[in-house]
Design an enzyme around this catalytic site. Structure first.
Site, PDB file in Angstrom:
ATOM      1  N   GLY A 103       0.814  -1.217   0.000  1.00 55.32           N
ATOM      2  CA  GLY A 103       0.000   0.000   0.000  1.00 55.32           C
ATOM      3  C   GLY A 103       0.843   1.260   0.000  1.00 55.32           C
ATOM      4  N   ARG A 104       2.077   1.116   0.435  1.00 55.15           N
ATOM      5  CA  ARG A 104       2.970   2.274   0.409  1.00 55.15           C
ATOM      6  C   ARG A 104       4.405   1.861   0.132  1.00 55.15           C
ATOM      7  NH1 ARG A 104       3.713   4.109   6.648  1.00 55.15           N
ATOM      8  NH2 ARG A 104       3.418   2.077   7.624  1.00 55.15           N
ATOM      9  N   GLY A 137      -0.339   6.153   1.397  1.00 55.94           N
ATOM     10  CA  GLY A 137       0.878   5.656   0.758  1.00 55.94           C
ATOM     11  C   GLY A 137       2.159   6.274   1.287  1.00 55.94           C
ATOM     12  N   ARG A 194      14.390   0.083   1.541  1.00 56.68           N
ATOM     13  CA  ARG A 194      14.718  -1.205   2.151  1.00 56.68           C
ATOM     14  C   ARG A 194      15.335  -2.108   1.095  1.00 56.68           C
ATOM     15  NH1 ARG A 194       9.074  -2.942   5.028  1.00 56.68           N
ATOM     16  NH2 ARG A 194       8.145  -3.094   2.971  1.00 56.68           N
ATOM     17  N   ARG A 201       6.086 -12.496   0.941  1.00 67.23           N
ATOM     18  CA  ARG A 201       5.539 -12.778   2.273  1.00 67.23           C
ATOM     19  C   ARG A 201       4.619 -13.995   2.225  1.00 67.23           C
ATOM     20  NH1 ARG A 201       5.162  -7.176   4.199  1.00 67.23           N
ATOM     21  NH2 ARG A 201       6.500  -6.005   2.788  1.00 67.23           N
ATOM     22  N   ASP A 271       0.939 -11.221   6.568  1.00 67.47           N
ATOM     23  CA  ASP A 271       1.490 -10.354   5.528  1.00 67.47           C
ATOM     24  C   ASP A 271       2.812  -9.735   5.972  1.00 67.47           C
ATOM     25  OD1 ASP A 271      -0.539  -9.116   7.282  1.00 67.47           O
ATOM     26  OD2 ASP A 271       0.166  -7.246   6.398  1.00 67.47           O
ATOM     27  N   ASP A 281       9.076  -5.607   7.965  1.00 66.15           N
ATOM     28  CA  ASP A 281       8.037  -4.662   8.365  1.00 66.15           C
ATOM     29  C   ASP A 281       8.176  -4.220   9.811  1.00 66.15           C
ATOM     30  OD1 ASP A 281       7.068  -4.608   5.846  1.00 66.15           O
ATOM     31  OD2 ASP A 281       5.001  -5.083   6.378  1.00 66.15           O
TER      32      ASP A 281
HETATM   33  P1  AMP Z   1       1.220  -3.179   8.264  1.00 68.25           P
HETATM   34  O1  AMP Z   1       0.395  -3.768   9.351  1.00 68.25           O
HETATM   35  O2  AMP Z   1       1.905  -1.883   8.619  1.00 68.25           O
HETATM   36  O3  AMP Z   1       2.197  -4.162   7.715  1.00 68.25           O
HETATM   37  O4  AMP Z   1       0.244  -2.749   7.084  1.00 68.25           O
HETATM   38  C1  AMP Z   1      -0.825  -3.530   6.658  1.00 68.25           C
HETATM   39  C2  AMP Z   1      -1.289  -3.084   5.296  1.00 68.25           C
HETATM   40  O5  AMP Z   1      -1.629  -1.694   5.295  1.00 68.25           O
HETATM   41  C3  AMP Z   1      -0.266  -3.259   4.191  1.00 68.25           C
HETATM   42  O6  AMP Z   1      -0.962  -3.661   3.049  1.00 68.25           O
HETATM   43  C4  AMP Z   1       0.294  -1.867   4.025  1.00 68.25           C
HETATM   44  O7  AMP Z   1       0.809  -1.652   2.737  1.00 68.25           O
HETATM   45  C5  AMP Z   1      -0.915  -1.004   4.288  1.00 68.25           C
HETATM   46  N1  AMP Z   1      -0.554   0.335   4.764  1.00 68.25           N
HETATM   47  C6  AMP Z   1      -0.056   0.682   5.972  1.00 68.25           C
HETATM   48  N2  AMP Z   1       0.140   2.005   6.049  1.00 68.25           N
HETATM   49  C7  AMP Z   1      -0.234   2.537   4.860  1.00 68.25           C
HETATM   50  C8  AMP Z   1      -0.266   3.847   4.299  1.00 68.25           C
HETATM   51  N3  AMP Z   1       0.109   4.915   4.994  1.00 68.25           N
HETATM   52  N4  AMP Z   1      -0.708   3.980   3.036  1.00 68.25           N
HETATM   53  C9  AMP Z   1      -1.116   2.921   2.321  1.00 68.25           C
HETATM   54  N5  AMP Z   1      -1.117   1.675   2.784  1.00 68.25           N
HETATM   55  C10 AMP Z   1      -0.676   1.467   4.041  1.00 68.25           C
HETATM   56 MG    MG Z   2       3.129  -4.952   6.484  1.00 67.73          MG
END
Ligand code: AMP
Ligand code: MG
Length: 519
Positions: A103-104, A137, A194, A201, A271, A281
């Site tokens: 997502g980002r 993002g 990174r 994953r 994930d 992550d």
């Molecule tokens: P995480 O738990 O941080 O690994 O994130 C879970 C999901 O949310 C993943 O698909 C990330 O890409 C998405 N995500 C987290 N923060 C953002 C953000 N600021 N913008 C877009 N997607 C995000």
């Molecule tokens: Mg993640």
């Protein structure tokens, strides 16, 4: 800047999304979507890792060139880069969450260095992708500093991890509601680059099984084995079985290492589990100060504490079970999957016992030592003892005349120390007797123990101090911490303060003991 060699196998060999736009959508039948980083206002290099630069093939002049901040801030590409965001799903906090995806994060490409090593370069915080759901993002400076420093600290501790090349400030603000309490705030934004051989994953496989897409599932399985596990050869069925076993083994070793150093990942969703068994992550992670198997830094998980320190080995196994379920259609047989899961349990048990033995200065942990270990853990929890300091100082205990003296620094509360002093002394007597029976010369024992018991870990409050200073424009502490964490097992004269226990002010401070997923 130097030209790098790119060999972008992920986008070349796997099915991609035919649509090329950032708009948020469900992506079917594809492992990735091509997407460009969104340019930022004023990219400025804040920090970089010399080791990772070298791995990738850059020297200092490359990193310091203005073009570097442009590329690794998301404003320009190097020749050969083919940016994409990966499609994956995942189980979050025990529940199937459907499509998540990068997502980002945006991979720029897979570079192959002169030694033939493949390194994927991935920006985190580079703008929206089809997988951004309702989010922006972007990433804030504080979480970028935490990811950058901890990736490198983990590597130098000898723990498998993704690496970090750089942090580039974007010159743009990002709005975050840090504790989801309706108080959003503008914070400085940043992009981390990174670096890892693969960012695949568990969730990359789960998404295709959840959608009944066996064809792409099988393609991804075979691709992963060929690219990321080239040492595995043989007939199709045997290769897949060996591969799942390898994933289970790597995951077991990874978690045993986390437990060895007191690292709490904080969000072990599927994930966030690397197929290579890397720590991946870095979000609301934390380091154990006072030993407490029930502790989690993640305020988002405060209720159930699913991802608490002591639960990590069980959670990794649960995550592997989800992966096994996802792989079943491709394997068509249960045995190799069941074997892998049993192997996880066996390797975790063996590795954690081996590491615990080394931490205590024993050749091996015997069954009759279990009581000694159990009592130590109970005492450390009850008496609020700093895990890192205790194990480090244990090597200095005189086993001919064991005394509590070298361990005093490890206690957080005077009253708890007094309450447990007698029990600790008694334990030390048993410990010393056990060490004497081993018969190792004490300098040998000490150096063996010091090789597995770090003196310096990235304590939560240390990272927070570096963040506070950087947000005020002073980035020197980021560099200094990176420098200290490069040699975590060595005494570094003049840097004693970085080995000290958590100060009182940090006990209940946001960022030090409480972190949310907001980043
Ligand atoms: P995480 O738990 O941080 O690994 O994130 C879970 C999901 O949310 C993943 O698909 C990330 O890409 C998405 N995500 C987290 N923060 C953002 C953000 N600021 N913008 C877009 N997607 C995000
Ligand atoms: Mg993640």
């Amino acid at each position: 800047m130097k030209i790098l060699d790119f060999d972008n196998r992920f986008v070349r060999e796997l099915p991609g999304d035919p649509e090329a736009s950032q708009h948020v959508r469900q992506v079917h039948g594809a492992c990735y979507s091509r997407v460009m980083p969104t340019p930022v206002a004023a990219p400025r290099l804040i920090a970089w890792s010399p080791e990772v630069a070298r791995l990738v093939g850059f020297d200092e002049a490359d990193v310091r060139s203005p073009e570097f901040a442009q590329v690794f801030g998301g404003n320009a590409l190097l020749p050969g880069m083919e940016p994409y965001a990966a499609c994956y799903g995942g189980h979050q906090f025990g529940n199937w969450a459907g499509q998540l995806g990068d997502g980002r994060a945006i991979t720029l490409g897979e570079t192959v260095n002169p030694r033939g090593e493949r390194w994927e370069l991935q920006l985190k915080g580079a703008g929206p992708t089809p997988y951004s759901r309702r989010a922006d993002g972007r990433a804030v400076l504080r979480s970028s500093i935490r990811e950058f420093l901890c990736s490198e600290a983990m590597h130098h501790l000898g723990i498998p991890t993704t690496r970090a090349l750089s942090i580039v400030a974007t010159g743009e603000a990002v709005i975050r509601d840090m504790f989801y309490d309706g108080r959003p705030k503008a914070e400085p934004g940043a992009v981390v680059c990174r670096v890892a051989p693969s960012f695949i994953r568990f969730g990359n496989f789960e998404i295709f099984t959840a959608r009944g897409d066996q064809d792409v599932l099988e393609k991804l399985v075979d691709f992963t084995i060929a690219r990321d596990f080239p040492e595995i050869t043989g007939g199709a069925a045997a290769r897949r079985a060996d591969w799942f076993h390898a994933v289970c083994e790597r995951t077991a070793r990874l978690v045993a290492h986390w437990m060895r150093v007191g690292f709490v990942h904080g969000v072990m969703n599927t994930d966030n589990m690397s197929i290579l068994g890397l720590t991946i992550d870095y979000g609301p992670y934390g380091w154990i100060d006072n030993f407490d198997p029930g502790w989690t830094p993640n305020t988002t998980d405060a209720e159930g504490r699913r991802y608490r320190f002591g639960n990590q080995p069980q959670i990794a196994q649960w995550n592997l079970l989800q992966l096994a379920n996802a792989l079943f259609p491709a394997f068509g047989a249960v045995e190799p999957l069941q074997d892998g899961l049993s192997r996880y349990a066996a390797i975790y048990e063996a590795e954690s016992r081996r590491m615990l033995a080394a931490k205590l200065g024993f050749e091996e942990l015997r069954e009759e030592d279990d009581g000694l270990v159990e009592t130590l853990h109970e005492l450390m929890t009850g008496a609020e003892v700093d895990m890192t300091i205790l194990f480090r100082e244990l090597s200095r205990v005189d086993i001919e005349a064991p005394a509590l003296e070298p361990l005093r620094e490890a206690f957080y509360a005077e009253d708890k120390l007094r309450e447990h002093e007698a029990a600790f002394a008694e334990w030390l007597g048993r410990y010393a007797a056990r060490v004497r029976a081993e018969g190792l010369p004490s300098d040998v024992r000490r150096s063996r123990m010091n090789a597995v018991n770090p003196l310096y870990v990235l304590r939560n409050y240390l990272a927070q101090e570096a963040i506070d200073a950087a947000e005020q424009g002073d980035e020197s502490l980021v560099f200094e911490l990176l420098e200290v964490m490069r040699r975590p097992y060595d005494e570094q004269p003049g840097r004693e303060r970085f080995a000290a226990r958590r100060p009182d002010w940090a006990r209940n401070r946001a960022g030090c003991s409480m972190l949310s997923c907001s980043s």
